[in-house]
Each structure stands twice: as C-alpha cells, then as structure tokens.
Design a protein around this motif. Sequence first.
Motif, PDB file in Angstrom:
ATOM      1  N   PRO A   1      -6.402  19.733  -2.337  1.00 27.50           N
ATOM      2  CA  PRO A   1      -7.629  19.590  -3.128  1.00 27.50           C
ATOM      3  C   PRO A   1      -7.433  18.623  -4.288  1.00 27.50           C
ATOM      4  N   GLY A   2      -8.485  17.872  -4.600  1.00 28.60           N
ATOM      5  CA  GLY A   2      -8.451  16.961  -5.727  1.00 28.60           C
ATOM      6  C   GLY A   2      -7.885  15.589  -5.436  1.00 28.60           C
ATOM      7  N   THR A   3      -7.710  15.236  -4.176  1.00 24.05           N
ATOM      8  CA  THR A   3      -7.187  13.917  -3.828  1.00 24.05           C
ATOM      9  C   THR A   3      -8.164  13.213  -2.896  1.00 24.05           C
ATOM     10  N   CYS A   4      -8.300  11.904  -3.087  1.00 27.80           N
ATOM     11  CA  CYS A   4      -9.153  11.094  -2.222  1.00 27.80           C
ATOM     12  C   CYS A   4      -8.592   9.686  -2.178  1.00 27.80           C
ATOM     13  N   LEU A   5      -8.685   9.044  -1.037  1.00 29.15           N
ATOM     14  CA  LEU A   5      -8.154   7.698  -0.842  1.00 29.15           C
ATOM     15  C   LEU A   5      -9.286   6.687  -0.836  1.00 29.15           C
ATOM     16  N   THR A   6      -9.005   5.515  -1.356  1.00 33.35           N
ATOM     17  CA  THR A   6      -9.960   4.418  -1.355  1.00 33.35           C
ATOM     18  C   THR A   6      -9.216   3.131  -1.066  1.00 33.35           C
ATOM     19  N   VAL A   7      -9.950   2.041  -0.871  1.00 34.59           N
ATOM     20  CA  VAL A   7      -9.372   0.721  -0.623  1.00 34.59           C
ATOM     21  C   VAL A   7      -9.904  -0.217  -1.693  1.00 34.59           C
ATOM     22  N   THR A   8      -9.011  -0.728  -2.524  1.00 34.40           N
ATOM     23  CA  THR A   8      -9.387  -1.646  -3.589  1.00 34.40           C
ATOM     24  C   THR A   8      -9.004  -3.064  -3.203  1.00 34.40           C
ATOM     25  N   LEU A   9      -9.659  -4.027  -3.794  1.00 36.35           N
ATOM     26  CA  LEU A   9      -9.368  -5.436  -3.560  1.00 36.35           C
ATOM     27  C   LEU A   9      -8.707  -6.017  -4.795  1.00 36.35           C
ATOM     28  N   GLU A  10      -7.468  -6.459  -4.654  1.00 38.83           N
ATOM     29  CA  GLU A  10      -6.760  -7.194  -5.692  1.00 38.83           C
ATOM     30  C   GLU A  10      -6.805  -8.656  -5.298  1.00 38.83           C
TER      31      GLU A  10
ATOM     32  N   SER B   1       0.816  -1.218   0.000  1.00 39.85           N
ATOM     33  CA  SER B   1       0.000   0.000   0.000  1.00 39.85           C
ATOM     34  C   SER B   1       0.850   1.268   0.000  1.00 39.85           C
ATOM     35  N   GLY B   2       2.071   1.208   0.516  1.00 38.29           N
ATOM     36  CA  GLY B   2       2.915   2.394   0.548  1.00 38.29           C
ATOM     37  C   GLY B   2       3.269   2.923  -0.829  1.00 38.29           C
ATOM     38  N   LEU B   3       3.228   2.038  -1.868  1.00 34.35           N
ATOM     39  CA  LEU B   3       3.527   2.498  -3.219  1.00 34.35           C
ATOM     40  C   LEU B   3       2.426   3.381  -3.783  1.00 34.35           C
ATOM     41  N   PHE B   4       1.215   3.263  -3.253  1.00 27.87           N
ATOM     42  CA  PHE B   4       0.062   3.931  -3.840  1.00 27.87           C
ATOM     43  C   PHE B   4      -0.381   5.153  -3.052  1.00 27.87           C
ATOM     44  N   LEU B   5       0.389   5.537  -2.044  1.00 25.61           N
ATOM     45  CA  LEU B   5      -0.007   6.648  -1.194  1.00 25.61           C
ATOM     46  C   LEU B   5       1.044   7.742  -1.238  1.00 25.61           C
ATOM     47  N   THR B   6       0.563   8.980  -1.047  1.00 28.84           N
ATOM     48  CA  THR B   6       1.451  10.133  -0.919  1.00 28.84           C
ATOM     49  C   THR B   6       1.138  10.796   0.421  1.00 28.84           C
ATOM     50  N   ARG B   7       2.029  10.619   1.371  1.00 32.72           N
ATOM     51  CA  ARG B   7       1.814  11.183   2.703  1.00 32.72           C
ATOM     52  C   ARG B   7       2.117  12.675   2.686  1.00 32.72           C
TER      53      ARG B   7
ATOM     54  N   LEU C   1      -5.892  -3.146  -0.781  1.00 33.28           N
ATOM     55  CA  LEU C   1      -4.807  -2.195  -1.006  1.00 33.28           C
ATOM     56  C   LEU C   1      -5.377  -0.782  -0.954  1.00 33.28           C
ATOM     57  N   VAL C   2      -4.748   0.081  -0.174  1.00 34.20           N
ATOM     58  CA  VAL C   2      -5.153   1.481  -0.108  1.00 34.20           C
ATOM     59  C   VAL C   2      -4.513   2.221  -1.275  1.00 34.20           C
ATOM     60  N   ALA C   3      -5.335   2.896  -2.077  1.00 37.14           N
ATOM     61  CA  ALA C   3      -4.855   3.606  -3.264  1.00 37.14           C
ATOM     62  C   ALA C   3      -5.352   5.041  -3.228  1.00 37.14           C
ATOM     63  N   GLU C   4      -4.630   5.904  -3.909  1.00 33.45           N
ATOM     64  CA  GLU C   4      -4.964   7.327  -3.956  1.00 33.45           C
ATOM     65  C   GLU C   4      -5.440   7.711  -5.352  1.00 33.45           C
ATOM     66  N   VAL C   5      -6.565   8.430  -5.403  1.00 33.62           N
ATOM     67  CA  VAL C   5      -7.107   8.953  -6.647  1.00 33.62           C
ATOM     68  C   VAL C   5      -6.873  10.467  -6.668  1.00 33.62           C
ATOM     69  N   GLN C   6      -6.347  10.970  -7.767  1.00 29.72           N
ATOM     70  CA  GLN C   6      -6.078  12.395  -7.910  1.00 29.72           C
ATOM     71  C   GLN C   6      -6.851  12.949  -9.098  1.00 29.72           C
ATOM     72  N   ALA C   7      -7.309  14.194  -8.961  1.00 27.84           N
ATOM     73  CA  ALA C   7      -8.036  14.877 -10.032  1.00 27.84           C
ATOM     74  C   ALA C   7      -7.586  16.330 -10.092  1.00 27.84           C
ATOM     75  N   LEU C   8      -7.587  16.858 -11.306  1.00 26.78           N
ATOM     76  CA  LEU C   8      -7.192  18.247 -11.526  1.00 26.78           C
ATOM     77  C   LEU C   8      -8.103  18.840 -12.596  1.00 26.78           C
ATOM     78  N   THR C   9      -8.651  20.017 -12.317  1.00 32.83           N
ATOM     79  CA  THR C   9      -9.503  20.714 -13.280  1.00 32.83           C
ATOM     80  C   THR C   9      -8.913  22.095 -13.546  1.00 32.83           C
ATOM     81  N   VAL C  10      -8.813  22.446 -14.825  1.00 31.57           N
ATOM     82  CA  VAL C  10      -8.296  23.753 -15.238  1.00 31.57           C
ATOM     83  C   VAL C  10      -9.192  24.302 -16.337  1.00 31.57           C
ATOM     84  N   ASP C  11      -9.138  25.613 -16.531  1.00 33.26           N
ATOM     85  CA  ASP C  11      -9.922  26.244 -17.592  1.00 33.26           C
ATOM     86  C   ASP C  11      -9.461  25.739 -18.955  1.00 33.26           C
ATOM     87  N   SER C  12     -10.405  25.376 -19.792  1.00 37.65           N
ATOM     88  CA  SER C  12     -10.092  24.831 -21.103  1.00 37.65           C
ATOM     89  C   SER C  12      -9.804  25.954 -22.095  1.00 37.65           C
TER      90      SER C  12
END
Length: 487
Positions: free
Chosen positions: A296-305, A284-290, A310-321
């Motif tokens: 803003p734009g980050t959220c953690l979840t737990v996936t099953l492999e 799980s340490g490979l998938f996290l950023t402490r 495994l705890v994984a991090e989802v990141q999102a970014l929005t900018v003006d197009s």
Amino acid sequence: MAARTSRSSAKDRPSYRCTECGWTTAKWLGRCPECQAWGTVEEFGGAPAVRTTAPGRVTTAAVPIAQVDGRQATARGTGVPELDRVLGGGLVPGAVVLLAGEPGVGKSTLLLDVAAKAASDEHRTLYVTGEESASQVRLRADRIGALSDHLYLAAETDLSAVLGHLDSVKPSLLILDSVQTVASPEIDGAPGGMAQVREVAGALIRASKERGMATLLVGHVTKDGAIAGPRLLEHLVDVVLSFEGDRHARLRLVRGVKNRYGATDEVGCFELHDEGITGLADPSGLFLTRRAEPVPGTCLTVTLEGRRPLVAEVQALTVDSQIPSPRRTTSGLETSRVSMMLAVLEQRGRISALGKRDIYSATVGGVKLSEPAADLAVALALASAASDTPLPKNLVAIGEVGLAGEVRRVTGVQRRLAEAARLGFTHALVPGDPGKVPSGMKVLEVSDIGEALRVLPKRPRREPARGAGKETGREPGGEASPRTTPE
C-alpha cells in the motif's frame, strides 16, 4: 575656456556598469535592463568615450555558405556515451563547453574520466587543475582508473602559465578545473571576479578557436543553483551543461542548457560510486523497488528527462497525527503539487481520511519528479496509503490531474508506455486517446480522478462500483474502493 571646462566635466562624469553582464550606462539604475538583475549597477569610473572604428583588412574573404567545409566541425566522441548523448555526438574541435554544478557533485571525477578516455596517440589531453594539487588529482586517477600516457596534468592558477602549457603540450582537448581559480596578471582583481573570469574565458576561447582545440571549463554555481560569475560567460561559450544530483544519492544527471551543435532536451545519466562514475544506459532500475507482492502507498509512473523516459516509483505514508497541525513532508516531489493532489482527493475523490493525518511522500533512488505527468501516480499513492490497500501489480499511472479532478493529456504518452512495456509492466492508467498501445499491455483510459481511484480493490461487504472508464484492454484492478476512497 568654457569649451575646455565642458569637455573636462564630461570626461570626469562617472559611469556605471552591471557586475553581472557588464552593461554600461551614464546614470545609475536600480535594475539592469540587460540581464534584469537588481542592485548590480555600480560606479566604476569615467564615462565611456565615444569611439569610431575605421574599416580594416579582413582576415579571410567571405564565401558562399555552400562552399564552406563543414567537415572541420565534425564531433569526436569523448569515450563516455552518456556525455556524448548530451553533447550531440561528442566534442567539436574548437568548441568551448561550460560544465556547472554544486560542490561535491562529481564534476572533477567525470571530467578526469573523460580526459583519460579521450586521450590517444593522435589526440593529447591537458588537464589543468586550479583547486587541487597534482598529487591529489593523481590519487583520484588511481582510484577511478583514469591513467593514460597521453593525458597531461598541470596545477596552475596563472593564465599565462596555462597558455604556455598549450604551446608545449599542443593538446586536442583542454580541461580547466575551474575557471574561477585562474587569474591574469594583467587584470586587476581577485580570481573569480567579473573582470578576471571574462579575461580568462576570453583568452581560452580565442586559443580554442585558433588551435581547433576543444575546451571543457568547470564553473561554480550560486546558492540558487545558477552559474556563478557574469552571464556573459554563458553567451560566449558554445555549450552549457548543468551537472545535477543529490550528494546522498548515486544518480547524477547532465542536462544541456545551451548547445550550438545539438539539441538541449537530452539528458545523460550517471552513477557515482567508490570506483568512480559510470554512465547508465538504462537507469530505470535505480528508481524501482521490485517486490513479490504490492505494498500500500506505492505507485509507478514514467517521467521524461529530456527525451528519455524513466520509470520512477512514488511512495506515500499516512499515520495518525500527534500534533494539532498535521505534518506534510515531501522528498523528490514538489510540495505544492502534493498539496494540490491532497485537496483534489478530499474534494473530488471523497477521501476524508487525509485531512487530520501526517502525510509523507517521496520518490525512490533520488529522482526528482516535477512534471505534471506524475500527478496521477501521486494521487493514487496517497489514496492507496489512506485506504491501506495496494494497487494492482505491474501497473503504471500517467497523467496530469486538474483542480476539477479531470485527468489531462501529457506529452510523450506513447514513449512512456513503450518504456513501461519494455520493463515488463502490463497495465497502465492514462488519459484519453493515448495513441498506439504496445502489444501485450492493457491500457485503461480515465477521464477523472474518480475513475482512476476505482482500480483500488474494494474492502469486504461493499457493493462493487459500476463502470470504470473507457478501456482499450482489460481493466488492471478489481472493483471500487470503500467509502474512504471514491464513492
């Protein structure tokens, strides 16, 4: 004369065979009814003659199953715990394992490490390479520290020579890299063809069963990621493993596709580096950023492999197009599910700031999230990026989000929460009825996306939202978000 002509025409009538599975027929078909492949039925010669087999002498008498000695099929560890996890405890004597993966993913490095660790005084290992020279394999062994006095190395592409090495070395473990490079002189065709692969695999399988020798075969994959060669090869072997991973990331996964000696829902995690490949008991340490403060734009979840959380991090970014059609870019996430979450946030979550902005979403560490349980984390990361407000610290989100905005239950919630609590996370967003909650963790049960979005802190000069769903502990966030998130 007429009878002779009839027999002659029947003998000369062409026959057709599927190049994928070997199924034969007397007439051409566009689709093989055995393996369902299109365009693989080709003419190969005269019609197959009808033969009858007379009863013969049996090699061993049939006995009641309770009297069969099962100790001969006891698995022996390979010295690599993560691989033993997927195999079901280790290699069974006489078992034939097919390991398939893309070029450069690390198959040869892993098997060379297994060959060195499995070799001992009582159990010799024979490593046969058909793609490299012996000196090239020796250089890799020096680099990863895979040297052993009981590990024998041979560079051969002839099947008869490989069988000769078996007679001289008498190994307990044979590793062939790869099955597509070895050919039999008695069979027409180039190495890697259907006939050659079937002959080589059949001969090695017979040798493995007769000698009680475990065999590891390396297989190539096609552009679609499927195992190359006839599908019959997958039916003949005892275990089929898939070696996955992005060559630009350190993470490697070994999945069980078929296993006659154990479960197929186990996954082994490895880290590929300059010194070789090592198993990851806690990946799980490979998938996290402490971070000291949430972003803003980050959220953690737990996936099953498989069965491993495994705890994984989802990141999102929005900018003006800057273009008429905004970009939608994903990495490690399914583009279709991210598009669904954008539509749900806009329609059900009343977020209107996403439609005309460029949106980028990704995972950390090279992990790929394809299960629906990551929907809630993806939605919260997108909403957090759109409102530029971070989610509360030490929060994980688990749940599937439907098109109506409802948050649905997923499998293994208790295992996911236990893994999150073990890593120090104190708050979680989950669907209703999560079961037993780990001690010290506050869980908020949400029924729809609107309740989930209320964990986003509000902006100044806004009235706090009333209600935030049914909770089994203290609510992890503050009040409701502004108008750009939920109402």
